[in-house]
Design a protein around this motif. Structure first.
Motif, PDB file in Angstrom:
ATOM      1  N   ARG A  95      56.750  -4.844  59.520  1.00 42.33           N
ATOM      2  CA  ARG A  95      56.940  -6.015  60.377  1.00 42.33           C
ATOM      3  C   ARG A  95      56.893  -5.633  61.861  1.00 42.33           C
ATOM      4  O   ARG A  95      56.323  -6.355  62.686  1.00 42.33           O
ATOM      5  CB  ARG A  95      58.275  -6.696  60.038  1.00 42.33           C
ATOM      6  N   LYS A  96      57.498  -4.484  62.195  1.00 45.56           N
ATOM      7  CA  LYS A  96      57.566  -4.100  63.614  1.00 45.56           C
ATOM      8  C   LYS A  96      56.371  -3.246  64.045  1.00 45.56           C
ATOM      9  O   LYS A  96      56.196  -2.984  65.232  1.00 45.56           O
ATOM     10  CB  LYS A  96      58.852  -3.333  63.891  1.00 45.56           C
ATOM     11  N   GLY A  97      55.589  -2.781  63.089  1.00 37.89           N
ATOM     12  CA  GLY A  97      54.416  -1.990  63.425  1.00 37.89           C
ATOM     13  C   GLY A  97      54.760  -0.656  64.053  1.00 37.89           C
ATOM     14  O   GLY A  97      54.160  -0.228  65.043  1.00 37.89           O
ATOM     15  N   GLU A 143      59.998  -2.619  54.833  1.00 39.66           N
ATOM     16  CA  GLU A 143      59.618  -3.962  55.315  1.00 39.66           C
ATOM     17  C   GLU A 143      59.659  -3.988  56.854  1.00 39.66           C
ATOM     18  O   GLU A 143      58.770  -4.518  57.514  1.00 39.66           O
ATOM     19  CB  GLU A 143      60.597  -4.969  54.678  1.00 39.66           C
ATOM     20  N   LYS A 144      60.674  -3.309  57.421  1.00 42.43           N
ATOM     21  CA  LYS A 144      60.811  -3.241  58.877  1.00 42.43           C
ATOM     22  C   LYS A 144      59.663  -2.440  59.504  1.00 42.43           C
ATOM     23  O   LYS A 144      59.147  -2.794  60.558  1.00 42.43           O
ATOM     24  CB  LYS A 144      62.160  -2.579  59.215  1.00 42.43           C
ATOM     25  N   LEU A 145      59.282  -1.365  58.821  1.00 45.19           N
ATOM     26  CA  LEU A 145      58.183  -0.510  59.286  1.00 45.19           C
ATOM     27  C   LEU A 145      56.924  -1.353  59.497  1.00 45.19           C
ATOM     28  O   LEU A 145      56.241  -1.262  60.523  1.00 45.19           O
ATOM     29  CB  LEU A 145      57.928   0.572  58.224  1.00 45.19           C
ATOM     30  N   ILE A 203      63.047   5.774  70.728  1.00 48.14           N
ATOM     31  CA  ILE A 203      63.894   5.717  69.521  1.00 48.14           C
ATOM     32  C   ILE A 203      64.892   4.581  69.714  1.00 48.14           C
ATOM     33  O   ILE A 203      65.751   4.631  70.610  1.00 48.14           O
ATOM     34  CB  ILE A 203      64.652   7.042  69.283  1.00 48.14           C
ATOM     35  N   ALA A 204      64.764   3.542  68.885  1.00 49.35           N
ATOM     36  CA  ALA A 204      65.603   2.350  69.033  1.00 49.35           C
ATOM     37  C   ALA A 204      66.753   2.436  68.037  1.00 49.35           C
ATOM     38  O   ALA A 204      66.618   2.036  66.887  1.00 49.35           O
ATOM     39  CB  ALA A 204      64.764   1.088  68.809  1.00 49.35           C
ATOM     40  N   THR A 205      67.883   2.980  68.500  1.00 47.21           N
ATOM     41  CA  THR A 205      69.039   3.030  67.592  1.00 47.21           C
ATOM     42  C   THR A 205      70.004   1.875  67.863  1.00 47.21           C
ATOM     43  O   THR A 205      70.929   1.659  67.097  1.00 47.21           O
ATOM     44  CB  THR A 205      69.844   4.353  67.733  1.00 47.21           C
ATOM     45  N   ALA A 206      69.803   1.167  68.969  1.00 46.39           N
ATOM     46  CA  ALA A 206      70.776   0.121  69.340  1.00 46.39           C
ATOM     47  C   ALA A 206      70.839  -0.975  68.287  1.00 46.39           C
ATOM     48  O   ALA A 206      69.829  -1.346  67.680  1.00 46.39           O
ATOM     49  CB  ALA A 206      70.383  -0.483  70.693  1.00 46.39           C
ATOM     50  N   ALA A 207      72.050  -1.479  68.089  1.00 43.42           N
ATOM     51  CA  ALA A 207      72.231  -2.654  67.225  1.00 43.42           C
ATOM     52  C   ALA A 207      72.188  -3.867  68.141  1.00 43.42           C
ATOM     53  O   ALA A 207      73.215  -4.341  68.634  1.00 43.42           O
ATOM     54  CB  ALA A 207      73.557  -2.554  66.493  1.00 43.42           C
ATOM     55  N   GLY A 211      62.112   3.251  64.680  1.00 41.44           N
ATOM     56  CA  GLY A 211      63.097   2.174  64.532  1.00 41.44           C
ATOM     57  C   GLY A 211      64.235   2.615  63.636  1.00 41.44           C
ATOM     58  O   GLY A 211      64.104   3.569  62.859  1.00 41.44           O
ATOM     59  N   PHE A 212      65.365   1.953  63.769  1.00 42.00           N
ATOM     60  CA  PHE A 212      66.484   2.183  62.856  1.00 42.00           C
ATOM     61  C   PHE A 212      66.717   0.908  62.049  1.00 42.00           C
ATOM     62  O   PHE A 212      66.473  -0.190  62.542  1.00 42.00           O
ATOM     63  CB  PHE A 212      67.766   2.543  63.634  1.00 42.00           C
ATOM     64  N   ALA A 213      67.164   1.082  60.828  1.00 40.18           N
ATOM     65  CA  ALA A 213      67.494  -0.070  59.993  1.00 40.18           C
ATOM     66  C   ALA A 213      68.905   0.139  59.467  1.00 40.18           C
ATOM     67  O   ALA A 213      69.154   1.081  58.723  1.00 40.18           O
ATOM     68  CB  ALA A 213      66.507  -0.180  58.845  1.00 40.18           C
ATOM     69  N   ASN A 267      67.077 -13.473  70.643  1.00 41.01           N
ATOM     70  CA  ASN A 267      66.869 -12.446  71.665  1.00 41.01           C
ATOM     71  C   ASN A 267      65.483 -11.840  71.517  1.00 41.01           C
ATOM     72  O   ASN A 267      64.906 -11.860  70.431  1.00 41.01           O
ATOM     73  CB  ASN A 267      67.930 -11.350  71.520  1.00 41.01           C
ATOM     74  N   PRO A 268      64.945 -11.255  72.604  1.00 42.26           N
ATOM     75  CA  PRO A 268      63.657 -10.564  72.472  1.00 42.26           C
ATOM     76  C   PRO A 268      63.825  -9.350  71.567  1.00 42.26           C
ATOM     77  O   PRO A 268      64.876  -8.707  71.567  1.00 42.26           O
ATOM     78  CB  PRO A 268      63.342 -10.123  73.905  1.00 42.26           C
ATOM     79  N   ASP A 269      62.791  -9.059  70.788  1.00 44.85           N
ATOM     80  CA  ASP A 269      62.822  -7.861  69.944  1.00 44.85           C
ATOM     81  C   ASP A 269      62.260  -6.700  70.765  1.00 44.85           C
ATOM     82  O   ASP A 269      61.053  -6.618  71.010  1.00 44.85           O
ATOM     83  CB  ASP A 269      62.007  -8.089  68.658  1.00 44.85           C
ATOM     84  N   ILE A 270      63.138  -5.828  71.187  1.00 43.89           N
ATOM     85  CA  ILE A 270      62.749  -4.762  72.118  1.00 43.89           C
ATOM     86  C   ILE A 270      61.787  -3.788  71.445  1.00 43.89           C
ATOM     87  O   ILE A 270      60.730  -3.441  71.987  1.00 43.89           O
ATOM     88  CB  ILE A 270      64.012  -4.023  72.625  1.00 43.89           C
ATOM     89  N   LEU A 271      62.142  -3.372  70.249  1.00 46.62           N
ATOM     90  CA  LEU A 271      61.311  -2.394  69.539  1.00 46.62           C
ATOM     91  C   LEU A 271      59.914  -2.953  69.268  1.00 46.62           C
ATOM     92  O   LEU A 271      58.898  -2.293  69.537  1.00 46.62           O
ATOM     93  CB  LEU A 271      61.998  -1.988  68.219  1.00 46.62           C
ATOM     94  N   ALA A 272      59.868  -4.197  68.769  1.00 48.91           N
ATOM     95  CA  ALA A 272      58.558  -4.788  68.457  1.00 48.91           C
ATOM     96  C   ALA A 272      57.729  -4.951  69.729  1.00 48.91           C
ATOM     97  O   ALA A 272      56.504  -4.768  69.717  1.00 48.91           O
ATOM     98  CB  ALA A 272      58.739  -6.134  67.753  1.00 48.91           C
TER      99      ALA A 272
END
Ligand code: C5P
Length: 410
Positions: free
Chosen positions: A354-356, A350-352, A282-286, A336-338, A316-321
């Motif tokens: 794009r990040k798969g 769109e995030k869903l 679960i990626a809640t980090a901003a 993911g969180f948006a 930065n690297p996209d951790i969730l992706a």
């Protein structure tokens, strides 16, 4: 701005028998009684003779608004069977403090006083027993106590703590009773449904800090509260939780393993190798999207010419992706969180894509950063589902239920 919703009265409707055996930690039991009442429970105190050497029944009665029981010969119950009546009404018996002698009595099934008697007479399937040991470190470490505690666990009791640190006797070590708030939270967790039992959950939380020089950096307003609430809710639901936290000053929820990081790259390096040992991510980090391309070794000084420095930024690297693209066998189920300022549903969907990831949770960033309440919009292949405004722990528990439901088929 509307006031934040009241935090949940997590013990509302619960009836707790709070037992005190003899020990200096009895003074903490007064605070515990207050905490349980504040959390909505009704509390019936039962004290041994030894406990009354440390604190009076009057204090405990005043805090719980109920007369205290101290004797099996108490004539108040109509059938004169206090030991039966008290446990039949209880949702749980909590003994805090539990002395070494009291634990020995429980293990041997002794019943010379009301408190051990009612523990023995409780309906074992329906009335759980939670025990918070409190004693000198030598007494705790003694093989007799360790043997008794192991047997107590084997008999179905739950042992809370003990903690470690300074002791009233002046020594330092294991055997301190947990603090009142810790015991309260253990009890609240005990009553939560174990929707994630056996699952391993990895969570990122908070902002990241991208250094410009040794004293300055780029960060954001994320407080980490939603991620920490989720870590707590997952642990309460029976999961093993790893929390990778950016720079925030929040207490680690009980039972959660915390890894502190500062920058996005550190967060990435902590998360990616750990991902395959987890069932859910679960990626809640901003996470900061960009960082300065290079860090100045020393503080950047004003040059006297009123010339502001310029910075080159790099992504930065996209951790969730990255985690969402791991090979199937190594990939946890990703959430993911948006954090958006408008048009939540569209951005979240769109995030869903794009990040798969199979689930994105949208929230309005500026409206929630730093606050204790939030409002969530779940977006996935099924459609959209709103979790209405509530405090973050209530929302976290609701989200845990949604995740657990989607995990059933895995
Ligand atoms: O659109 P954005 O990249 O900000 O998506 C936010 C989601 O992606 C959040 O779940 C956030 O934790 C995650 N994220 C990440 N690594 C980044 C940026 C965002 O894991 N570098």
């Amino acid at each position: 701005m509307s006031p934040p919703p009241a935090p949940p009265a997590d013990l509302q409707g619960r009836h707790i028998v709070l037992g005190l055996s003899g020990g200096i930690a009895c003074y903490k039991a007064a605070e515990l009684a207050r905490e349980l009442v504040k959390a909505g429970a009704t509390v019936q105190v039962v004290m041994t003779d030894a406990a009354q050497q440390f604190i009076t029944p009057v204090t405990m009665q005043a805090l719980t608004n109920r007369p205290v029981f101290t004797s099996q010969w108490d004539a108040r119950p109509a059938n004169a069977m206090a030991h039966i009546e008290l446990s039949r009404e209880a949702d749980a018996i909590v003994v805090a403090p539990a002395s070494a002698d009291f634990i020995a009595q429980l293990v041997q099934g002794r019943a010379a006083e009301l408190l051990p008697l009612l523990c023995l007479a409780r309906p074992i399937e329906r009335c759980p027993l939670l025990v918070a040991p409190a004693m000198n470190r030598e007494m705790w470490a003694h093989p007799a106590t360790q043997r008794n505690v192991a047997q107590l666990r084997a008999d179905g009791a739950r042992v809370l703590g003990p903690g470690s640190g300074d002791q009233a006797c002046g020594e330092v070590g294991d055997g301190r009773m947990l603090e009142a708030e810790e015991i309260r939270d253990e009890l609240i967790a005990f009553f939560q449904p174990k929707l994630l039992a056996g699952r391993r959950v990895l969570i990122t939380a908070g902002p990241t800090f991208e250094a410009i020089d040794p004293v300055r950096g780029i960060t954001n307003l994320s407080s980490g509260k939603m991620g920490f609430a989720l870590a707590r809710a997952c642990a309460e639901a029976g999961a093993t939780v790893t929390l990778v936290a950016g720079p925030v000053h929040l207490a680690t929820p009980r039972g959660v393993q915390r890894v502190n990081v500062t920058s996005a790259r550190q967060m990435h390096d902590a998360v990616v190798p750990a991902a395959k040992a987890h069932d859910v991510f679960i990626a809640t980090a901003a996470v900061a999207d960009w960082r300065p391309a290079s860090m100045n070794e020393h503080k950047i000084k004003k040059d006297g010419k009123k010339q502001a420095p310029t910075f080159e930024l790099t992504e930065n690297p996209d951790i969730l992706a990255t985690v969402a693209r791991l090979p199937v066998a190594e990939r946890p189920w990703c959430v993911g969180f948006a954090a958006e300022s408008q048009d939540l549903a569209r951005h979240a969907r769109e995030k869903l894509e794009r990040k798969g990831v199979p689930l994105v949770v949208g929230n309005l960033g500026p409206a929630t950063f730093g606050r204790d309440d939030n409002q969530l919009l779940l977006v996935d292949a099924r459609g959209e589902r709103e979790l209405p405004a509530a405090d973050k722990l209530t929302l976290a528990r609701a989200l845990v239920a949604e995740i657990a439901e989607r995990m059933k088929s895995r």
